[in-house]
Design a protein around this motif. Structure first.
Motif, PDB file in Angstrom:
ATOM      1  N   PRO A 173       8.608   8.110 -14.032  1.00  0.00           N
ATOM      2  CA  PRO A 173       9.694   7.291 -14.184  1.00  0.00           C
ATOM      3  C   PRO A 173      10.287   6.546 -13.199  1.00  0.00           C
ATOM      4  N   TRP A 174       9.591   5.426 -12.557  1.00  0.00           N
ATOM      5  CA  TRP A 174      10.158   4.635 -11.321  1.00  0.00           C
ATOM      6  C   TRP A 174       9.698   3.317 -11.565  1.00  0.00           C
ATOM      7  N   THR A 175      10.397   2.480 -10.956  1.00  0.00           N
ATOM      8  CA  THR A 175      10.064   1.062 -10.646  1.00  0.00           C
ATOM      9  C   THR A 175      10.374   0.796  -9.139  1.00  0.00           C
ATOM     10  N   PHE A 176       9.431   0.016  -8.517  1.00  0.00           N
ATOM     11  CA  PHE A 176       9.804  -0.270  -7.390  1.00  0.00           C
ATOM     12  C   PHE A 176       9.812  -1.839  -7.206  1.00  0.00           C
ATOM     13  N   VAL A 177      10.764  -2.368  -6.618  1.00  0.00           N
ATOM     14  CA  VAL A 177      11.241  -3.744  -6.694  1.00  0.00           C
ATOM     15  C   VAL A 177      10.989  -4.232  -5.197  1.00  0.00           C
ATOM     16  N   LEU A 178      10.009  -5.155  -4.943  1.00  0.00           N
ATOM     17  CA  LEU A 178       9.878  -5.636  -3.571  1.00  0.00           C
ATOM     18  C   LEU A 178      10.797  -6.867  -3.535  1.00  0.00           C
ATOM     19  N   VAL A 179      11.698  -7.130  -2.901  1.00  0.00           N
ATOM     20  CA  VAL A 179      12.667  -8.052  -2.884  1.00  0.00           C
ATOM     21  C   VAL A 179      12.231  -9.114  -1.763  1.00  0.00           C
ATOM     22  N   ASP A 222      15.205  12.823 -11.698  1.00  0.00           N
ATOM     23  CA  ASP A 222      15.750  12.871 -10.417  1.00  0.00           C
ATOM     24  C   ASP A 222      14.560  13.460  -9.278  1.00  0.00           C
ATOM     25  N   GLU A 223      14.062  14.516  -9.774  1.00  0.00           N
ATOM     26  CA  GLU A 223      13.051  15.229  -9.047  1.00  0.00           C
ATOM     27  C   GLU A 223      11.873  14.333  -8.729  1.00  0.00           C
ATOM     28  N   SER A 224      11.288  13.678  -9.779  1.00  0.00           N
ATOM     29  CA  SER A 224      10.258  12.860  -9.730  1.00  0.00           C
ATOM     30  C   SER A 224      10.375  11.423  -8.942  1.00  0.00           C
ATOM     31  N   VAL A 225      11.368  10.767  -9.026  1.00  0.00           N
ATOM     32  CA  VAL A 225      11.696   9.735  -8.075  1.00  0.00           C
ATOM     33  C   VAL A 225      11.915  10.347  -6.636  1.00  0.00           C
ATOM     34  N   GLY A 226      12.549  11.235  -6.492  1.00  0.00           N
ATOM     35  CA  GLY A 226      12.737  11.776  -5.264  1.00  0.00           C
ATOM     36  C   GLY A 226      11.510  12.033  -4.562  1.00  0.00           C
ATOM     37  N   ILE A 227      10.692  12.626  -5.016  1.00  0.00           N
ATOM     38  CA  ILE A 227       9.394  12.812  -4.529  1.00  0.00           C
ATOM     39  C   ILE A 227       8.725  11.565  -4.303  1.00  0.00           C
ATOM     40  N   ALA A 228       8.456  10.652  -5.038  1.00  0.00           N
ATOM     41  CA  ALA A 228       8.163   9.398  -4.872  1.00  0.00           C
ATOM     42  C   ALA A 228       8.543   8.572  -3.637  1.00  0.00           C
ATOM     43  N   VAL A 229       9.883   8.869  -3.609  1.00  0.00           N
ATOM     44  CA  VAL A 229      10.634   7.867  -2.377  1.00  0.00           C
ATOM     45  C   VAL A 229      10.146   8.757  -1.042  1.00  0.00           C
ATOM     46  N   GLY A 230      10.104  10.183  -1.191  1.00  0.00           N
ATOM     47  CA  GLY A 230       9.677  11.012   0.063  1.00  0.00           C
ATOM     48  C   GLY A 230       8.288  10.437   0.286  1.00  0.00           C
ATOM     49  N   MET A 231       7.438  10.410  -0.458  1.00  0.00           N
ATOM     50  CA  MET A 231       6.064   9.787  -0.293  1.00  0.00           C
ATOM     51  C   MET A 231       5.936   8.351   0.087  1.00  0.00           C
ATOM     52  N   LEU A 232       6.760   7.790  -0.270  1.00  0.00           N
ATOM     53  CA  LEU A 232       7.078   6.072   0.403  1.00  0.00           C
ATOM     54  C   LEU A 232       7.478   6.243   1.758  1.00  0.00           C
ATOM     55  N   LEU A 233       8.514   7.004   2.123  1.00  0.00           N
ATOM     56  CA  LEU A 233       8.745   7.029   3.435  1.00  0.00           C
ATOM     57  C   LEU A 233       7.710   7.673   4.217  1.00  0.00           C
ATOM     58  N   SER A 234       6.960   8.730   3.979  1.00  0.00           N
ATOM     59  CA  SER A 234       5.965   9.106   4.660  1.00  0.00           C
ATOM     60  C   SER A 234       4.854   8.009   4.987  1.00  0.00           C
ATOM     61  N   ALA A 249       3.664   5.627  -6.036  1.00  0.00           N
ATOM     62  CA  ALA A 249       3.232   5.725  -7.283  1.00  0.00           C
ATOM     63  C   ALA A 249       2.401   6.692  -7.675  1.00  0.00           C
ATOM     64  N   THR A 250       1.759   7.402  -6.778  1.00  0.00           N
ATOM     65  CA  THR A 250       0.952   8.377  -7.169  1.00  0.00           C
ATOM     66  C   THR A 250       1.460   9.933  -7.071  1.00  0.00           C
ATOM     67  N   ALA A 251       2.835   9.827  -6.886  1.00  0.00           N
ATOM     68  CA  ALA A 251       3.585  11.246  -6.928  1.00  0.00           C
ATOM     69  C   ALA A 251       3.417  11.616  -8.167  1.00  0.00           C
ATOM     70  N   PRO A 252       3.567  13.118  -7.864  1.00  0.00           N
ATOM     71  CA  PRO A 252       3.549  13.929  -9.204  1.00  0.00           C
ATOM     72  C   PRO A 252       4.853  13.690 -10.078  1.00  0.00           C
ATOM     73  N   SER A 253       5.033  13.949 -11.400  1.00  0.00           N
ATOM     74  CA  SER A 253       6.181  13.454 -11.992  1.00  0.00           C
ATOM     75  C   SER A 253       6.152  14.342 -13.350  1.00  0.00           C
ATOM     76  N   ASP A 269       0.758  -1.064   0.000  1.00  0.00           N
ATOM     77  CA  ASP A 269      -0.072   0.014  -0.147  1.00  0.00           C
ATOM     78  C   ASP A 269       0.902   1.423   0.148  1.00  0.00           C
ATOM     79  N   ALA A 270       1.999   1.280   0.803  1.00  0.00           N
ATOM     80  CA  ALA A 270       3.047   2.454   0.728  1.00  0.00           C
ATOM     81  C   ALA A 270       3.338   2.673  -0.658  1.00  0.00           C
TER      82      ALA A 270
END
Length: 192
Positions: free
Chosen positions: A38-44, A118-130, A28-32, A22-23
């Motif tokens: 331009p992101w891929t999240f791999v859940l290992v 970089d900006e788009s993926v950075g925002i997405a990671v920030g949203m993921l951490l939040s 993945a709803t982040a603005p870009s 869910d996180a």
């Protein structure tokens, strides 16, 4: 959000996978830029793959700590107590590797450039951490350098470049978080 802390020692106790998924969905709803996402999240999940990631990351970190980083960078890291050993990569019950896509590959093999990656993926990671924090989970943004090995270990395509490795779970009972202070609002806010 002021209570969010980076955790480097994780409990091996399970954490709910659906919360992590869910996180990621939230991230993945982040603005870009140009809405190119331009992101891929791999859940290992595979334990052997996680061990391979840890071994490769620790090898890169050893080289870094033994001279590649430089003394100024090492001095900045000392208060955090970090070193080349990275048990969080195998201890945390979840491991997310975030990749950025510099371009998209068409079905015909053509390339389409992505903008503001970089900006788009950075925002997405920030949203993921939040999202992880607000769900009661702890996380760490780990960026072994260089990270080329992640694309190889995870079998990602050539258009993807590793951005961050994020272990997720609960803090270990004996987890130590450095006593750091954040800048006050008047130190970071300028009103014009």
């Amino acid at each position: 959000m002021d209570g969010r802390r980076t955790v480097r020692q994780f409990s091996t106790d399970p954490a709910p996978e659906q919360v992590v998924r869910d996180a990621i969905a939230c991230a993945a709803t982040a603005p870009s830029g140009a809405h190119q996402q331009p992101w891929t999240f791999v859940l290992v999940k595979d334990a052997d793959v996680r061990r391979r990631i840890r071994a490769a990351a620790e090898e890169e970190e050893r080289v870094s700590y033994e001279g590649r980083l430089g003394e100024e960078w090492l001095a900045a890291l000392r208060p955090l107590g970090t070193d080349a050993v990275k048990p969080h990569l195998t201890d945390a019950p979840h491991l997310i590797v975030v990749f950025q896509q510099r371009h998209r590959l068409g079905e015909d093999g053509s390339k389409r450039k992505h903008y503001y990656v970089d900006e788009s993926v950075g925002i997405a990671v920030g949203m993921l951490l939040s999202a992880l924090h607000l769900s009661g989970l702890a996380a760490l943004v780990h960026t072994p350098s260089p990270m080329r090995f992640l694309r190889e270990v995870l079998g990602r395509p050539a258009n993807e470049k590793a951005f961050a490795v994020i272990p997720v779970g609960y803090p270990a009972e004996d987890c130590e978080v450095p006593a750091l202070t954040r800048k006050s609002l008047d130190q970071v806010l300028v009103e014009v």
